[in-house]
Design a protein around this motif. Structure first.
Motif, mmCIF file in Angstrom:
data_model
loop_
_atom_site.group_PDB
_atom_site.id
_atom_site.type_symbol
_atom_site.label_atom_id
_atom_site.label_comp_id
_atom_site.label_asym_id
_atom_site.label_seq_id
_atom_site.Cartn_x
_atom_site.Cartn_y
_atom_site.Cartn_z
ATOM 1 N N THR A 105 11.966 -1.154 1.476
ATOM 2 C CA THR A 105 10.743 -1.418 2.760
ATOM 3 C C THR A 105 9.676 -0.844 2.152
ATOM 4 O OG1 THR A 105 12.579 -1.343 4.500
ATOM 5 C CG2 THR A 105 10.281 -0.771 4.951
ATOM 6 N N THR A 106 8.574 -1.417 2.249
ATOM 7 C CA THR A 106 7.133 -1.081 1.789
ATOM 8 C C THR A 106 6.420 -1.568 2.864
ATOM 9 O OG1 THR A 106 5.994 -1.524 -0.230
ATOM 10 C CG2 THR A 106 6.628 -3.566 0.936
ATOM 11 N N TYR A 107 5.341 -0.745 3.046
ATOM 12 C CA TYR A 107 4.270 -0.883 3.877
ATOM 13 C C TYR A 107 3.174 -1.916 3.193
ATOM 14 C CZ TYR A 107 6.133 2.920 6.478
ATOM 15 O OH TYR A 107 7.226 3.805 7.129
ATOM 16 N N PHE A 108 2.586 -2.713 3.803
ATOM 17 C CA PHE A 108 1.680 -3.680 3.469
ATOM 18 C C PHE A 108 0.586 -4.234 4.429
ATOM 19 C CE2 PHE A 108 4.185 -6.524 5.730
ATOM 20 C CZ PHE A 108 3.604 -7.556 5.878
ATOM 21 N N THR A 109 -0.497 -4.677 3.910
ATOM 22 C CA THR A 109 -1.635 -4.940 4.732
ATOM 23 C C THR A 109 -2.216 -6.324 4.103
ATOM 24 O OG1 THR A 109 -3.588 -4.271 6.058
ATOM 25 C CG2 THR A 109 -3.305 -3.661 3.565
ATOM 26 N N SER A 110 -3.306 -6.980 4.634
ATOM 27 C CA SER A 110 -4.160 -7.883 3.969
ATOM 28 C C SER A 110 -5.026 -7.138 2.916
ATOM 29 C CB SER A 110 -4.868 -8.667 4.937
ATOM 30 O OG SER A 110 -5.807 -7.744 5.683
ATOM 31 N N THR A 111 -5.487 -7.746 2.030
ATOM 32 C CA THR A 111 -6.346 -7.258 1.052
ATOM 33 C C THR A 111 -7.864 -7.022 1.854
ATOM 34 O OG1 THR A 111 -5.337 -8.489 -0.839
ATOM 35 C CG2 THR A 111 -7.613 -7.761 -1.066
ATOM 36 N N ALA A 112 -8.158 -7.765 2.925
ATOM 37 C CA ALA A 112 -9.443 -7.741 3.604
ATOM 38 C C ALA A 112 -9.415 -6.251 4.245
ATOM 39 C CB ALA A 112 -9.500 -8.843 4.483
ATOM 40 N N TYR A 113 -8.193 -6.092 4.977
ATOM 41 C CA TYR A 113 -7.895 -4.694 5.731
ATOM 42 C C TYR A 113 -7.991 -3.419 4.739
ATOM 43 C CZ TYR A 113 -6.397 -1.332 9.127
ATOM 44 O OH TYR A 113 -6.395 -0.381 9.999
ATOM 45 N N ALA A 114 -7.445 -3.642 3.810
ATOM 46 C CA ALA A 114 -7.254 -2.447 2.794
ATOM 47 C C ALA A 114 -8.968 -2.184 2.287
ATOM 48 C CB ALA A 114 -6.423 -2.961 1.645
ATOM 49 N N GLU A 115 -9.799 -3.208 2.099
ATOM 50 C CA GLU A 115 -10.856 -2.802 1.558
ATOM 51 C C GLU A 115 -11.983 -2.407 2.702
ATOM 52 O OE1 GLU A 115 -12.218 -6.731 0.250
ATOM 53 O OE2 GLU A 115 -11.080 -6.546 -1.764
ATOM 54 N N GLU A 116 -11.560 -2.875 3.964
ATOM 55 C CA GLU A 116 -12.446 -2.415 5.068
ATOM 56 C C GLU A 116 -12.013 -1.142 5.623
ATOM 57 O OE1 GLU A 116 -12.390 -5.924 7.426
ATOM 58 O OE2 GLU A 116 -13.147 -7.350 5.931
ATOM 59 N N ASN A 117 -10.716 -0.704 5.565
ATOM 60 C CA ASN A 117 -10.151 0.196 6.155
ATOM 61 C C ASN A 117 -9.520 1.265 5.548
ATOM 62 O OD1 ASN A 117 -10.821 -0.434 9.260
ATOM 63 N ND2 ASN A 117 -9.794 -2.281 8.059
ATOM 64 N N PRO A 118 -10.028 1.793 4.067
ATOM 65 C CA PRO A 118 -9.499 2.852 3.429
ATOM 66 C C PRO A 118 -9.074 4.041 3.891
ATOM 67 C CG PRO A 118 -11.683 2.602 2.729
ATOM 68 C CD PRO A 118 -11.427 1.433 3.659
ATOM 69 N N GLU A 119 -9.821 4.431 4.887
ATOM 70 C CA GLU A 119 -9.587 5.849 5.364
ATOM 71 C C GLU A 119 -8.219 5.719 6.195
ATOM 72 O OE1 GLU A 119 -13.044 7.709 7.111
ATOM 73 O OE2 GLU A 119 -13.843 7.800 5.064
ATOM 74 N N ALA A 120 -8.200 4.671 7.012
ATOM 75 C CA ALA A 120 -7.053 4.446 7.945
ATOM 76 C C ALA A 120 -5.712 4.409 7.230
ATOM 77 C CB ALA A 120 -7.261 3.218 8.697
ATOM 78 N N VAL B 197 0.824 -1.384 0.140
ATOM 79 C CA VAL B 197 -0.117 -0.176 -0.148
ATOM 80 C C VAL B 197 0.718 1.329 0.137
ATOM 81 C CG1 VAL B 197 -1.753 -0.950 1.030
ATOM 82 C CG2 VAL B 197 -0.215 0.085 2.464
ATOM 83 N N TYR B 198 2.277 1.055 0.507
ATOM 84 C CA TYR B 198 3.013 2.417 0.357
ATOM 85 C C TYR B 198 4.466 2.135 0.210
ATOM 86 C CZ TYR B 198 4.522 7.136 2.096
ATOM 87 O OH TYR B 198 5.009 8.425 2.221
ATOM 88 N N ASN B 199 4.999 2.587 -0.893
ATOM 89 C CA ASN B 199 6.266 2.569 -1.334
ATOM 90 C C ASN B 199 7.257 3.478 -0.387
ATOM 91 O OD1 ASN B 199 8.796 1.887 -2.284
ATOM 92 N ND2 ASN B 199 8.280 2.746 -4.337
ATOM 93 N N TYR B 200 7.935 3.054 0.636
ATOM 94 C CA TYR B 200 8.294 3.928 1.560
ATOM 95 C C TYR B 200 9.740 4.075 1.275
ATOM 96 C CZ TYR B 200 10.209 5.384 6.071
ATOM 97 O OH TYR B 200 11.075 6.273 7.243
ATOM 98 N N ILE B 201 10.457 3.211 1.274
ATOM 99 C CA ILE B 201 12.069 3.327 0.770
ATOM 100 C C ILE B 201 12.025 3.058 -0.854
ATOM 101 C CG2 ILE B 201 14.571 2.858 1.179
ATOM 102 C CD1 ILE B 201 13.676 1.905 4.175
ATOM 103 N N ARG B 202 12.425 4.023 -1.509
ATOM 104 C CA ARG B 202 12.263 4.123 -2.794
ATOM 105 C C ARG B 202 13.105 3.323 -3.703
ATOM 106 N NH1 ARG B 202 7.790 7.841 -3.925
ATOM 107 N NH2 ARG B 202 8.823 8.561 -5.957
ATOM 108 N N LYS B 203 14.524 3.298 -2.990
ATOM 109 C CA LYS B 203 15.541 2.559 -3.628
ATOM 110 C C LYS B 203 16.214 1.749 -2.569
ATOM 111 C CE LYS B 203 16.091 4.935 -7.543
ATOM 112 N NZ LYS B 203 15.983 4.022 -8.852
#
Length: 363
Positions: A222-237, A110-116
């Motif tokens: 380093t990347t930030y990630f989650t479960s597909t279910a959490y992403a669907e249920e908590n987009p604002e977070a 969900v978020y590309n934190y360290i880009r290299k």
């Protein structure tokens, strides 16, 4: 922000109080805030200072969030925590994510934190190791035996036809002084850590030589990630978390000394016993400035691309992982990183954040 340090099974072993007295923070999360359990594989240090900034400057609270950091000591446990639902968002380089996906885990980047790329193999400047071929028979120091850097180093050495536990071995040596001592005392022949650790060693007078491949050097880290279910249920977070981290990263890049001083105040354990703050700043600034180059690669503020994944980079990652034997079957990395929240991450006034950083004072 609370920090929970856990063993690999995510069993709580200690709880550190939050950021008392920091600007915008509070001693305990308000009931009105949404709590995010965030998995971090390594202890707080210069490399993670934007997390402290996000709390101290109120960026998380502005998004209605209270973030609890769970320090696992390795990346594999974070993937397990996301799978089980005991963690909401995790931080790791991609290797264990790809591995979990081949075993059926339903994960979303969900978020590309360290880009290299941050990782490489390092040896002392006078080491007899001169090429990747010379790592045959070597003992390689790792932060832990579940760290993503172990998988990365195995991938690097696979390019020279070397196999783990056959041609080389791993040893857990931690980070900081313990890792450096393991290298200089010849307990290990090389280290497989990351940019800020190496920068700190060199700043303290230990010159190193580095080994990687062109393919690995081009990969994001380093990347930030989650479960597909959490992403669907908590987009604002997720949107709020990413926007807060984008602000904190911009603040850190603008005024790295302020970011470090904020971290020292919030996390006194990051101060080395016997060092003055000025002495530690001298070392940590070298490390953090090296990390900032990777956090801001491609000018994410100018291009409004905080958190975004490039499709070519995603394909390169999975091609490398498959070719290096990190994974044994292909994964659809592009589908796993849909850039759903990127517009929201970049929806803030960067000039305000820059001004906050430039005008920050410890007084």
């Amino acid at each position: 922000m609370n920090i929970t340090r856990t063993a690999t099974a995510l069993t709580v072993t200690a709880l550190v109080a939050g950021l008392a007295g920091c600007a915008g923070g509070s001693d305990s999360p308000s009931a009105a805030l949404t709590t995010i359990e965030f998995g971090l594989p390594t202890n707080m240090g210069a490399n993670n200072s934007p997390m402290a900034v996000a709390e101290a400057m109120g960026y998380f609270e502005d998004e209605g969030l209270a973030v609890d950091i769970v320090v696992t000591g390795d990346s594999t446990s974070i993937v397990q925590g996301i799978d089980s639902g005991s963690l909401d968002i995790g931080s790791t380089p991609p290797e264990p994510i790809w591995q979990a996906m081949t075993k059926g885990s339903d994960l979303e980047l969900v978020y590309n934190y360290i880009r290299k790329q941050t990782g490489s193999l390092a040896v002392l400047e006078d080491s007899p190791i001169e090429s990747l071929d010379d790592f045959e028979g070597a003992s390689i120091g790792q932060y832990s035996l579940g760290t993503s850097n172990m998988f990365l180093s195995e991938g690097i050495l696979a390019s020279a036809g070397l196999e783990p536990d056959v041609d080389f071995s791993h040893l857990a040596v931690g980070t900081g002084a313990a890792a450096l001592q393991a290298l200089t005392s010849e307990q290990v022949d090389a280290l497989s850590l990351w940019d800020t650790e190496y920068a700190a060693f060199e700043a303290q007078g230990t010159p190193l030589r580095y080994f990687t491949t062109d393919e690995v050097a081009s990969l994001f880290s380093t990347t930030y990630f989650t479960s597909t279910a959490y992403a669907e249920e908590n987009p604002e977070a997720i949107e709020g978390f990413g926007r807060a981290m984008a602000k904190a990263t911009l603040f850190t890049a603008t005024n790295p000394e302020a970011a470090l001083r904020i971290m020292y105040e919030a996390y006194p354990d990051t101060l080395v016993a016997g060092n003055s703050i000025d002495d530690q700043l001298e070392v940590d600034l070298v490390a953090l400035n090296r990390r900032i180059e990777l956090l801001t690669a491609g000018d994410p503020q100018g291009t409004q691309s905080w958190g975004a994944y490039d499709e070519a980079a995603l394909e390169a990652w999975t091609d490398f992982a498959l070719g290096a034997g990190i994974i044994d079957s292909a994964v659809d990395s592009i589908a796993a990183a849909p850039n759903t929240f990127v517009t929201a991450y970049n929806d803030f006034d960067g000039d305000v954040v820059i001004a906050d950083a430039e005008n920050w004072s410890a007084e």
